[in-house]
Design a protein around this motif. Sequence first.
Motif, PDB file in Angstrom:
ATOM      1  N   TYR A 149       0.933  -1.248   0.025  1.00  0.00           N
ATOM      2  CA  TYR A 149       0.213  -0.025  -0.083  1.00  0.00           C
ATOM      3  C   TYR A 149       0.864   1.302   0.108  1.00  0.00           C
ATOM      4  O   TYR A 149       1.844   1.238   0.843  1.00  0.00           O
ATOM      5  N   GLU A 150       0.543   2.221  -0.784  1.00  0.00           N
ATOM      6  CA  GLU A 150       1.271   3.517  -1.016  1.00  0.00           C
ATOM      7  C   GLU A 150       0.843   4.276   0.286  1.00  0.00           C
ATOM      8  O   GLU A 150       0.127   5.148   0.346  1.00  0.00           O
ATOM      9  N   PHE A 151       1.846   4.200   1.428  1.00  0.00           N
ATOM     10  CA  PHE A 151       1.701   4.826   2.612  1.00  0.00           C
ATOM     11  C   PHE A 151       2.440   6.058   2.676  1.00  0.00           C
ATOM     12  O   PHE A 151       3.667   6.182   2.178  1.00  0.00           O
ATOM     13  N   ASN A 152       1.818   7.180   3.098  1.00  0.00           N
ATOM     14  CA  ASN A 152       2.361   8.417   3.191  1.00  0.00           C
ATOM     15  C   ASN A 152       2.838   8.742   4.562  1.00  0.00           C
ATOM     16  O   ASN A 152       2.225   9.149   5.338  1.00  0.00           O
ATOM     17  N   ALA A 153       4.434   8.636   4.485  1.00  0.00           N
ATOM     18  CA  ALA A 153       4.753   8.648   5.928  1.00  0.00           C
ATOM     19  C   ALA A 153       5.173  10.084   6.324  1.00  0.00           C
ATOM     20  O   ALA A 153       5.541  10.537   7.581  1.00  0.00           O
ATOM     21  N   GLU A 154       5.195  11.008   5.435  1.00  0.00           N
ATOM     22  CA  GLU A 154       5.556  12.362   5.704  1.00  0.00           C
ATOM     23  C   GLU A 154       4.899  13.022   6.743  1.00  0.00           C
ATOM     24  O   GLU A 154       5.653  13.812   7.641  1.00  0.00           O
ATOM     25  N   GLU A 155       3.708  12.909   6.869  1.00  0.00           N
ATOM     26  CA  GLU A 155       3.186  13.528   8.070  1.00  0.00           C
ATOM     27  C   GLU A 155       3.585  13.086   9.469  1.00  0.00           C
ATOM     28  O   GLU A 155       3.817  13.698  10.336  1.00  0.00           O
ATOM     29  N   PHE A 156       3.821  11.679   9.571  1.00  0.00           N
ATOM     30  CA  PHE A 156       4.482  11.252  10.775  1.00  0.00           C
ATOM     31  C   PHE A 156       5.815  11.393  11.154  1.00  0.00           C
ATOM     32  O   PHE A 156       6.166  11.693  12.304  1.00  0.00           O
ATOM     33  N   GLU A 157       6.559  11.698   9.765  1.00  0.00           N
ATOM     34  CA  GLU A 157       7.944  12.005  10.031  1.00  0.00           C
ATOM     35  C   GLU A 157       8.190  13.413  10.819  1.00  0.00           C
ATOM     36  O   GLU A 157       8.847  13.957  11.631  1.00  0.00           O
ATOM     37  N   LYS A 158       7.124  14.494  10.186  1.00  0.00           N
ATOM     38  CA  LYS A 158       7.132  15.854  10.622  1.00  0.00           C
ATOM     39  C   LYS A 158       6.366  15.913  12.146  1.00  0.00           C
ATOM     40  O   LYS A 158       7.198  16.553  13.015  1.00  0.00           O
ATOM     41  N   LEU A 159       5.451  15.095  12.443  1.00  0.00           N
ATOM     42  CA  LEU A 159       4.996  15.038  13.650  1.00  0.00           C
ATOM     43  C   LEU A 159       6.031  14.389  14.557  1.00  0.00           C
ATOM     44  O   LEU A 159       6.116  14.998  15.857  1.00  0.00           O
ATOM     45  N   ALA A 160       6.836  13.331  14.427  1.00  0.00           N
ATOM     46  CA  ALA A 160       7.806  12.955  15.362  1.00  0.00           C
ATOM     47  C   ALA A 160       8.859  13.943  15.501  1.00  0.00           C
ATOM     48  O   ALA A 160       9.186  13.922  16.626  1.00  0.00           O
ATOM     49  N   LEU A 161       9.255  14.652  14.498  1.00  0.00           N
ATOM     50  CA  LEU A 161      10.201  15.928  14.873  1.00  0.00           C
ATOM     51  C   LEU A 161       9.769  16.801  15.868  1.00  0.00           C
ATOM     52  O   LEU A 161      10.633  17.356  16.488  1.00  0.00           O
ATOM     53  N   GLU A 162       8.284  17.421  15.577  1.00  0.00           N
ATOM     54  CA  GLU A 162       7.736  18.330  16.405  1.00  0.00           C
ATOM     55  C   GLU A 162       7.872  17.506  17.805  1.00  0.00           C
ATOM     56  O   GLU A 162       7.775  18.596  18.811  1.00  0.00           O
ATOM     57  N   CYS A 163       7.747  16.471  18.154  1.00  0.00           N
ATOM     58  CA  CYS A 163       7.831  15.931  19.332  1.00  0.00           C
ATOM     59  C   CYS A 163       9.127  15.109  19.775  1.00  0.00           C
ATOM     60  O   CYS A 163       9.192  14.362  20.931  1.00  0.00           O
TER      61      CYS A 163
END
Length: 137
Positions: A59-73
């Motif tokens: 499945y074409e999962f878009n990880a960018e959202e979670f990479e950004k969130l992780a950096l913020e946290c």
Amino acid sequence: MNNHYTALLTGTIDSSVYNNVDNVITDVNERLKQYKNTIRKYINNSVFNKIIFAENSGYEFNAEEFEKLALECDKQFEYLKCPAYINETIEYGKSFGESRLITDAIKLSSILKNSDIVYKLTGRIYLKNSKQIVKTC
């Protein structure tokens, strides 16, 4: 106690590639929603500061959202697109696919290469008591 807690989340977003072998929830959108919600909770609310999501359906999962969130946290997030082993998983069952997913994640992950202790978790269900669990290590 080590302050670096690594969580390996495994998932199969589109279980139809395996003919939905032994899966109760087969709707791709529902499964995707569950994985996203769980990943978000691990990043926002858990003791784990390194989170890997290994997926094996293609499945074409878009990880960018979670990479950004992780950096913020102040955490790390890594997405791994792993091989499917479709025929073998259909023949031997989803536990076979799960074991191959874990093996491939260990081979592919840059985070896991530097982690002494890894907590393997299912990607669709959030472990509410992670803080108590890591204390037992």
